[in-house]
Scaffold this active site. Structure first.
Site, PDB file in Angstrom:
ATOM      1  N   VAL A  35      36.045  36.022  36.452  1.00  0.00           N
ATOM      2  CA  VAL A  35      37.151  36.514  35.892  1.00  0.00           C
ATOM      3  C   VAL A  35      37.634  37.424  37.231  1.00  0.00           C
ATOM      4  O   VAL A  35      38.901  37.458  37.412  1.00  0.00           O
ATOM      5  CB  VAL A  35      36.696  37.337  34.717  1.00  0.00           C
ATOM      6  CG1 VAL A  35      38.145  38.263  34.489  1.00  0.00           C
ATOM      7  CG2 VAL A  35      36.437  36.511  33.638  1.00  0.00           C
ATOM      8  N   GLU A  36      36.617  38.097  37.862  1.00  0.00           N
ATOM      9  CA  GLU A  36      37.276  39.149  38.889  1.00  0.00           C
ATOM     10  C   GLU A  36      37.935  38.136  40.325  1.00  0.00           C
ATOM     11  O   GLU A  36      39.032  38.699  40.556  1.00  0.00           O
ATOM     12  CB  GLU A  36      36.072  39.974  39.389  1.00  0.00           C
ATOM     13  CG  GLU A  36      35.924  41.116  38.249  1.00  0.00           C
ATOM     14  CD  GLU A  36      36.816  42.236  38.176  1.00  0.00           C
ATOM     15  OE1 GLU A  36      37.813  42.053  39.066  1.00  0.00           O
ATOM     16  OE2 GLU A  36      36.808  43.020  37.387  1.00  0.00           O
TER      17      GLU A  36
END
Length: 432
Positions: free
Chosen positions: A94-95
């Site tokens: 996600v990051e």
């Protein structure tokens, strides 16, 4: 501010004994990840939205998963040691899409996306030669330390993850606001910015895809349940290209394992160790022992008064582009008299004119210096906090308060803030 949790209130670590470990988990890292999920499931339109987004991009998913293979065994082992939810092993998807060289427009860096100030707070060194926010080992441990701190603060992994994205101060105020109003204080009931509202649904969408890839038309190759890399000691000053060659690796693969080293030369003071594939360590040591030529083919050049980068490039018969890349310079960067530049050595046998330590004062720390946005002013949006604005502009809350003469940590929608020091002196703002 929520009360700190007592040790008894913090969830006990998940400890597996051999009888609990399935054959899949014993042979494949993905199996260990799936069996280590602990967080409650999230459902709803946001999860479906992000699940569709990932499902519609199989090539993107394949690249992200392929990158993750280098790091998963190490990260999973670190998470298991701490008894943390294995969903956190998916958080870099996600990051940063599991890219340790990723940068954001907010000045965050690395697979765990630390901004400069938080990186320093968790011991991640940042200078001209090295950015610990990209270091595979140090940044992972720092991110897990940070998440454990947030969990101890809020007693809830969903709130801890929200705070990782939004800031602990912002989440604490949102929790306090709901408590005062007699409302639930869990993640689902807090008022938060859109980015944070979407943060956990994104993670849940990735979790769903990893949990049952065949249901979404994906095939995930097995990741062996064994270390992908090992560490070797930095052998003094050494060229990145040479270090890769000694390990029989491509430079590209070497940089994926050692992304924290920002320059074409590695200094021993920049990082204690290098990562190489587990089966390459012996080759590296043997080749290094038998290598009889200089380990460094770069040297430093001290900028003279009125000297410009094209002059330096001509003097050393190299391109301006090469000098910019080696020194972290842009087309708008200006040289200052006395500044040290990294340049190719005319005679590699004499290429020893480099600083003996990574924090040499004459080298500008390009990766650790934050340049606020040029406009210098920012109008507060509804629901924004001072912490969120500081993060957006890669400055500290203390700087914002100083530049704007704020006594409290509160701001209001429509308020104009100075977000850069160059507009802070002698400027009157219409606070409307």
């Amino acid at each position: 501010m929520p009360n700190l949790m007592t040790p008894a209130e913090i969830a006990a670590p998940r400890m597996l004994n051999p009888a609990q470990i399935s054959e899949e988990e014993a042979s494949d890292v993905w199996g260990r990840i799936r069996q280590g999920f602990q967080m409650p499931e999230i459902e709803g339109p946001l999860v479906e939205k992000h699940k569709d987004w990932y499902s519609d991009r199989p090539d993107y998913m394949a690249r992200m998963i392929d990158r993750s293979r280098r790091y998963l065994f190490f990260i999973v082992a670190e998470i298991e040691k701490r008894g943390m939810p294995m969903e956190i092993a998916l958080l870099p998807m996600v990051e940063s899409a599991y890219n340790p060289r990723a940068d954001s427009r907010m000045k965050a860096a690395g697979m765990w996306q630390f901004i400069p100030s938080t990186g320093k707070r968790y011991g991640l060194k940042q200078n001209f030669w090295y950015d610990g926010r990209r270091d595979v080992l140090d940044a992972t441990r720092a991110a897990l330390d940070y998440l454990q701190t947030l969990h101890a603060l809020f007693g809830d992994w969903q709130l801890a993850l929200a705070a990782y994205n939004w800031g602990e101060g912002a989440v604490a105020r949102a929790v306090a606001k709901n408590r005062t109003a007699g409302k639930p204080t869990d993640y689902a009931n807090l008022t938060m910015p859109a980015e944070t509202r979407n943060y956990l649904p994104k993670l849940q969408a990735v979790k769903n895809l990893i949990s049952d890839p065949e249901a979404f038309g994906f095939t995930i190759e097995s990741v062996p349940n064994q270390p992908y890399f090992t560490t070797v000691k930095v052998p003094g000053q050494i060229d990145v290209k040479l270090a890769a060659k000694l390990a029989n690796m491509s430079v590209e693969e070497f940089r994926y394992l050692n992304p924290a080293h920002s320059r074409p030369v590695i200094l021993p003071g920049a990082g204690k160790q290098l990562l190489v594939p587990a089966d390459k360590a012996g080759v590296f040591h043997e080749n290094l022992e038998n290598f009889e030529r200089p380990l460094v083919t770069w040297q430093s050049h001290r900028v003279q008064r009125k000297e410009r980068l094209p002059n330096v490039a001509q003097k050393y018969d190299v391109s301006v582009e090469l000098l910019r890349e080696a020194n972290g310079l842009t087309a708008k960067s200006r040289l200052r008299p006395g500044q040290l530049l990294l340049v190719p050595a005319r005679n590699p046998a004499r290429a020893t004119a480099l600083p003996t330590h990574a924090d040499h004062a004459d080298f500008a720390p390009a990766n650790s210096v934050v340049t606020p946005r040029r406009k210098g002013l920012y109008r507060v949006k509804r629901g924004e906090t001072l912490f969120a604005i500081a993060r957006k502009h890669a400055v500290s809350v203390a700087q914002l308060k100083s530049w704007n003469r704020l006594k409290a940590n509160t701001v209001r929608a429509g308020q104009l803030l100075v977000v850069g020091p160059h507009r802070a002196r002698g400027q009157k703002l219409a606070m409307s």
